[in-house]
Design a protein around this motif. Structure first.
Motif, PDB file in Angstrom:
ATOM      1  N   LEU A  67       0.797  -1.325   0.146  1.00  0.00           N
ATOM      2  CA  LEU A  67      -0.052   0.103  -0.031  1.00  0.00           C
ATOM      3  C   LEU A  67       0.802   1.326  -0.015  1.00  0.00           C
ATOM      4  CD1 LEU A  67      -3.006  -0.981   2.454  1.00  0.00           C
ATOM      5  CD2 LEU A  67      -2.942  -1.020   0.141  1.00  0.00           C
ATOM      6  N   ASN A  68       2.120   1.333   0.409  1.00  0.00           N
ATOM      7  CA  ASN A  68       2.944   2.359   0.166  1.00  0.00           C
ATOM      8  C   ASN A  68       3.434   2.527  -1.051  1.00  0.00           C
ATOM      9  OD1 ASN A  68       4.649   4.555   1.308  1.00  0.00           O
ATOM     10  ND2 ASN A  68       6.325   3.053   1.532  1.00  0.00           N
ATOM     11  N   SER A  69       2.521   3.004  -1.975  1.00  0.00           N
ATOM     12  CA  SER A  69       2.956   3.204  -3.430  1.00  0.00           C
ATOM     13  C   SER A  69       2.105   4.647  -3.736  1.00  0.00           C
ATOM     14  CB  SER A  69       2.409   2.150  -4.319  1.00  0.00           C
ATOM     15  OG  SER A  69       2.534   2.509  -5.641  1.00  0.00           O
ATOM     16  N   TRP A  70       3.030   5.529  -4.503  1.00  0.00           N
ATOM     17  CA  TRP A  70       2.533   6.710  -4.988  1.00  0.00           C
ATOM     18  C   TRP A  70       1.464   6.820  -6.205  1.00  0.00           C
ATOM     19  CZ3 TRP A  70       1.099  11.444  -3.927  1.00  0.00           C
ATOM     20  CH2 TRP A  70       0.801  12.377  -5.188  1.00  0.00           C
ATOM     21  N   SER A  71       1.981   5.424  -6.969  1.00  0.00           N
ATOM     22  CA  SER A  71       1.033   5.125  -8.172  1.00  0.00           C
ATOM     23  C   SER A  71      -0.398   4.708  -7.585  1.00  0.00           C
ATOM     24  CB  SER A  71       1.755   4.104  -8.915  1.00  0.00           C
ATOM     25  OG  SER A  71       2.905   4.396  -9.269  1.00  0.00           O
ATOM     26  N   LEU A  72      -0.347   4.287  -6.526  1.00  0.00           N
ATOM     27  CA  LEU A  72      -1.685   3.423  -5.828  1.00  0.00           C
ATOM     28  C   LEU A  72      -2.684   4.442  -5.507  1.00  0.00           C
ATOM     29  CD1 LEU A  72      -3.012   0.674  -5.507  1.00  0.00           C
ATOM     30  CD2 LEU A  72      -2.211   0.940  -3.018  1.00  0.00           C
ATOM     31  N   THR A  73      -2.196   6.010  -5.310  1.00  0.00           N
ATOM     32  CA  THR A  73      -2.972   6.928  -4.968  1.00  0.00           C
ATOM     33  C   THR A  73      -4.019   7.464  -5.986  1.00  0.00           C
ATOM     34  OG1 THR A  73      -1.219   8.535  -5.715  1.00  0.00           O
ATOM     35  CG2 THR A  73      -1.348   7.928  -3.239  1.00  0.00           C
ATOM     36  N   ALA A  74      -3.752   7.022  -7.436  1.00  0.00           N
ATOM     37  CA  ALA A  74      -4.688   7.127  -8.376  1.00  0.00           C
ATOM     38  C   ALA A  74      -5.836   6.428  -8.257  1.00  0.00           C
ATOM     39  CB  ALA A  74      -3.859   6.882  -9.762  1.00  0.00           C
ATOM     40  N   LEU A  75      -5.936   5.236  -7.481  1.00  0.00           N
ATOM     41  CA  LEU A  75      -6.945   4.168  -7.780  1.00  0.00           C
ATOM     42  C   LEU A  75      -8.190   5.015  -7.026  1.00  0.00           C
ATOM     43  CD1 LEU A  75      -7.880   1.570  -7.860  1.00  0.00           C
ATOM     44  CD2 LEU A  75      -7.002   0.967  -5.711  1.00  0.00           C
ATOM     45  N   PRO A  76      -8.121   5.571  -5.643  1.00  0.00           N
ATOM     46  CA  PRO A  76      -9.121   6.092  -5.191  1.00  0.00           C
ATOM     47  C   PRO A  76      -9.576   7.503  -6.025  1.00  0.00           C
ATOM     48  CG  PRO A  76      -7.206   6.797  -3.585  1.00  0.00           C
ATOM     49  CD  PRO A  76      -7.014   5.791  -4.659  1.00  0.00           C
ATOM     50  N   LEU A  77      -8.946   8.140  -6.576  1.00  0.00           N
ATOM     51  CA  LEU A  77      -9.156   9.298  -7.233  1.00  0.00           C
ATOM     52  C   LEU A  77      -9.951   8.830  -8.559  1.00  0.00           C
ATOM     53  CD1 LEU A  77      -5.708  11.320  -7.082  1.00  0.00           C
ATOM     54  CD2 LEU A  77      -8.169  12.028  -6.006  1.00  0.00           C
ATOM     55  N   PHE A  78      -9.603   7.683  -9.451  1.00  0.00           N
ATOM     56  CA  PHE A  78     -10.396   7.461 -10.351  1.00  0.00           C
ATOM     57  C   PHE A  78     -11.781   6.825 -10.132  1.00  0.00           C
ATOM     58  CE2 PHE A  78      -6.371   7.231 -13.046  1.00  0.00           C
ATOM     59  CZ  PHE A  78      -6.902   8.109 -14.193  1.00  0.00           C
ATOM     60  N   PHE A 243      -9.769  14.418 -22.623  1.00  0.00           N
ATOM     61  CA  PHE A 243      -8.545  15.094 -22.935  1.00  0.00           C
ATOM     62  C   PHE A 243      -7.702  15.264 -21.866  1.00  0.00           C
ATOM     63  CE2 PHE A 243      -5.960  18.876 -23.526  1.00  0.00           C
ATOM     64  CZ  PHE A 243      -5.045  18.351 -25.056  1.00  0.00           C
ATOM     65  N   ALA A 244      -8.395  16.057 -21.077  1.00  0.00           N
ATOM     66  CA  ALA A 244      -8.008  16.459 -19.674  1.00  0.00           C
ATOM     67  C   ALA A 244      -7.399  15.363 -18.824  1.00  0.00           C
ATOM     68  CB  ALA A 244      -9.067  17.165 -18.645  1.00  0.00           C
ATOM     69  N   VAL A 245      -7.976  14.220 -18.816  1.00  0.00           N
ATOM     70  CA  VAL A 245      -7.243  13.228 -18.082  1.00  0.00           C
ATOM     71  C   VAL A 245      -6.236  12.122 -18.569  1.00  0.00           C
ATOM     72  CG1 VAL A 245      -8.063  10.789 -17.003  1.00  0.00           C
ATOM     73  CG2 VAL A 245      -9.816  12.795 -16.797  1.00  0.00           C
ATOM     74  N   LEU A 246      -6.459  11.933 -19.963  1.00  0.00           N
ATOM     75  CA  LEU A 246      -5.642  11.197 -20.839  1.00  0.00           C
ATOM     76  C   LEU A 246      -4.502  11.994 -21.614  1.00  0.00           C
ATOM     77  CD1 LEU A 246      -7.865   8.465 -22.200  1.00  0.00           C
ATOM     78  CD2 LEU A 246      -6.853   8.675 -20.117  1.00  0.00           C
ATOM     79  N   GLY A 247      -4.769  13.297 -21.930  1.00  0.00           N
ATOM     80  CA  GLY A 247      -4.077  13.966 -22.636  1.00  0.00           C
ATOM     81  C   GLY A 247      -2.426  14.167 -21.897  1.00  0.00           C
ATOM     82  N   GLY A 248      -2.591  14.873 -20.709  1.00  0.00           N
ATOM     83  CA  GLY A 248      -1.612  14.843 -19.913  1.00  0.00           C
ATOM     84  C   GLY A 248      -0.777  13.844 -19.815  1.00  0.00           C
ATOM     85  N   ILE A 249      -1.051  12.364 -19.652  1.00  0.00           N
ATOM     86  CA  ILE A 249      -0.418  11.249 -19.363  1.00  0.00           C
ATOM     87  C   ILE A 249       0.206  10.947 -21.004  1.00  0.00           C
ATOM     88  CG2 ILE A 249      -0.592   8.868 -19.254  1.00  0.00           C
ATOM     89  CD1 ILE A 249      -3.033   9.358 -17.449  1.00  0.00           C
ATOM     90  N   TYR A 250      -0.675  11.161 -21.703  1.00  0.00           N
ATOM     91  CA  TYR A 250       0.193  10.870 -23.123  1.00  0.00           C
ATOM     92  C   TYR A 250       1.147  11.882 -23.533  1.00  0.00           C
ATOM     93  CZ  TYR A 250      -3.730   7.763 -23.347  1.00  0.00           C
ATOM     94  OH  TYR A 250      -4.495   6.646 -23.078  1.00  0.00           O
ATOM     95  N   LEU A 251       0.938  12.961 -23.306  1.00  0.00           N
ATOM     96  CA  LEU A 251       1.706  14.153 -23.558  1.00  0.00           C
ATOM     97  C   LEU A 251       3.219  14.178 -22.641  1.00  0.00           C
ATOM     98  CD1 LEU A 251      -0.460  16.930 -24.595  1.00  0.00           C
ATOM     99  CD2 LEU A 251       0.799  15.391 -26.157  1.00  0.00           C
ATOM    100  N   ILE A 253       3.090  15.404 -19.443  1.00  0.00           N
ATOM    101  CA  ILE A 253       2.897  16.298 -18.774  1.00  0.00           C
ATOM    102  C   ILE A 253       2.498  16.189 -17.289  1.00  0.00           C
ATOM    103  CG2 ILE A 253       1.737  18.583 -18.335  1.00  0.00           C
ATOM    104  CD1 ILE A 253       1.073  18.733 -21.685  1.00  0.00           C
ATOM    105  N   THR A 254       1.644  15.007 -17.056  1.00  0.00           N
ATOM    106  CA  THR A 254       1.172  14.485 -15.828  1.00  0.00           C
ATOM    107  C   THR A 254       1.424  13.058 -15.591  1.00  0.00           C
ATOM    108  OG1 THR A 254      -1.180  14.132 -16.672  1.00  0.00           O
ATOM    109  CG2 THR A 254      -0.777  16.361 -15.772  1.00  0.00           C
ATOM    110  N   THR A 255       1.366  12.742 -14.379  1.00  0.00           N
ATOM    111  CA  THR A 255       1.416  11.373 -14.066  1.00  0.00           C
ATOM    112  C   THR A 255      -0.018  10.733 -13.804  1.00  0.00           C
ATOM    113  OG1 THR A 255       1.036  11.832 -11.714  1.00  0.00           O
ATOM    114  CG2 THR A 255       3.417  11.729 -12.594  1.00  0.00           C
ATOM    115  N   PRO A 256      -0.392   9.446 -13.903  1.00  0.00           N
ATOM    116  CA  PRO A 256      -1.555   9.112 -13.525  1.00  0.00           C
ATOM    117  C   PRO A 256      -2.304   9.478 -12.600  1.00  0.00           C
ATOM    118  CG  PRO A 256      -0.265   7.301 -14.439  1.00  0.00           C
ATOM    119  CD  PRO A 256       0.656   8.607 -14.101  1.00  0.00           C
TER     120      PRO A 256
END
Length: 445
Positions: A67-78, A243-251, A253-256
């Motif tokens: 559970l100590n994972s920064w990537s996992l913080t995307a889960l509750p947000l999605f 575009f707001a969610v996936l565009g930043g990832i594909y470009l 610019i943003t992490t998941p």
């Protein structure tokens, strides 16, 4: 005491299924199976260390690491984003915007489930949310207009599973965290297979409509080009959020995780401006998101401990050596694993399948020469199949709840789309470049 790791593995998994059938929570079942495995295994521990202290240390270590994972913080947000969109008018706008563009395609509005689910999956991340949100509007509308009920039910069941394949995907986030594969690459790798699967669904509907025109009503609705473009404006909120969610990832610019936070803000903004947000709905979205996230995290904790036990007792190594001794070719190995996942899909939900089997299957498939990124997409397909496989096909129960139809009829209607998904798995296995093309082009190897 048991000293053979293979026998111990059979005993642990038998216990786990007994716990599940007894009605225990999945997280508890995984944890208890691991604890029983440790108590029954013939450990050679120093006299100063008890099995209980070793077990406690292993539980603490596995829970913290999983559970100590920064990537996992995307889960509750999605999850939260999906809950907000589930309660807004965005699905109604999707239907109104798509209808004028489908009236001249063979099968006409029977394609609405495929198109609407594909678009909603790109902002939801959840198969259940995609199926329920789209189905609540399209099933009644298609029946009212005289379209074939079975095709409507089957296309909703098949297309609803695209919530796991078309990014952002909760299953991809969990797989990426557990396998140490880039979540951004997983998201990008799922685009082409997801669009291909949606295209195959629509192709099947076209063929059925050409062979049997009675599945669509005889009256044809005509829309002017002006009306089509006017209705197209209702799709702008959906495309803007995608575009707001996936565009930043594909470009790049943003992490998941950052993209998920942007998606939550965008979803709340849509809900507010559409007039669907109030204090009651706001509290419901937060409560349901916390409830769903805690359930998923508890399953991850139990699976992490079980995987630690599997490694600690030598089960993973013994199974790998056993399969290696069979000298199966890589594609026969994948076929065997595919059959295993189909069986597991009959009794377990998708998240449980991933977290339970990954510690064992990932080392085996990588040793056979398969890339972890490709296996992630393969596993997502297996999870999609589990959503429409009885008796624990979650999407089937969602559709039954919103349609009121008998589960046997839903199964018959879903079967052609089930076969199409298996065909897509064969294509992805035979031509792995379908998975690798976009990640290599956009991010590089």
């Amino acid at each position: 005491m048991i000293s053979d790791p293979i026998i111990l593995a059979l005993f642990m998994f038998t216990l786990m299924f007994i716990f599940l059938l007894a009605g225990l929570w999945i997280g508890f079942s995984l944890m208890l199976a691991g604890m029983c495995g440790m108590l029954l295994y013939n450990f050679q521990l120093p006299p100063s260390i008890s099995i209980w202290s070793k077990m406690g240390a292993l539980i603490a270590n596995s829970v913290w690491n999983s559970l100590n994972s920064w990537s996992l913080t995307a889960l509750p947000l999605f999850v939260l984003m999906g809950e907000v969109l589930y309660r807004t008018a965005i699905s109604t706008q999707l239907l109104n915007g798509l209808v004028p563009w489908l009236t001249r395609v063979p099968g006409r509005l029977l394609h609405i489930n495929v198109f609407a689910c594909s678009l909603f999956a790109a902002i939801s991340g959840s198969s259940a949310a995609t199926t329920a949100t789209v189905g609540r509007i399209t099933l009644s509308e298609l029946s009212r207009r005289g379209y074939d009920r079975d095709i409507a039910l089957g296309s909703l069941a098949g297309a609803g599973t695209l919530g796991f394949l078309i990014p952002p995907s909760l299953i991809m986030i969990i797989y990426g965290v557990l396998s140490d594969v880039s979540i951004g690459k997983l998201f990008i790798a799922g685009i082409i297979p997801g669009l291909m699967l949606a295209g195959m669904y629509s192709g099947y509907i076209m063929i059925r409509a050409l062979l049997n025109p009675s599945i669509v009503p005889q009256e044809r609705e005509d829309y002017s080009w002006a009306e089509r473009f006017r209705r197209l404006r209702q799709l702008l909120p959906t495309f803007g959020l995608i575009f707001a969610v996936l565009g930043g990832i594909y470009l790049g610019i943003t992490t998941p995780t950052e993209a998920a936070a942007i998606g939550v803000m965008g979803a709340y903004a849509l809900a507010f401006f559409s007039g669907n947000m109030n204090r009651k709905i706001f509290s419901e979205t937060l409560f349901q998101a916390v409830k769903t996230t805690c359930m998923i995290c508890f399953i991850i904790m139990g699976a992490a401990f079980l995987s630690q036990v599997v490694g600690f007792t030598g089960i993973a190594r013994s199974i790998s050596e056993f399969i290696a001794a069979m000298k199966l070719s890589p594609y026969v190995l994948i076929m065997v694993l595919g059959v295993m996942y189909l069986f597991l899909g009959m009794i377990l939900d998708g998240i449980s399948i991933v977290v339970m089997t990954l510690p064992i299957t990932l080392p085996i498939v990588t040793a056979a020469g398969f890339h972890p990124l490709w296996f992630g997409i393969f596993l997502v397909f297996m999870v999609e199949l589990s959503q429409i496989t009885p008796p624990v096909g979650f999407s089937l129960f969602v559709i039954q709840g919103i349609s009121g139809e008998d589960i046997a009829r839903i199964l018959r209607a879903t079967f052609p789309f089930f076969l199409i998904m298996i065909l897509m798995v064969v294509i992805v296995t035979a031509f792995p470049q379908v998975v690798f093309y976009l990640p290599q082009k956009m991010i590089g190897k």
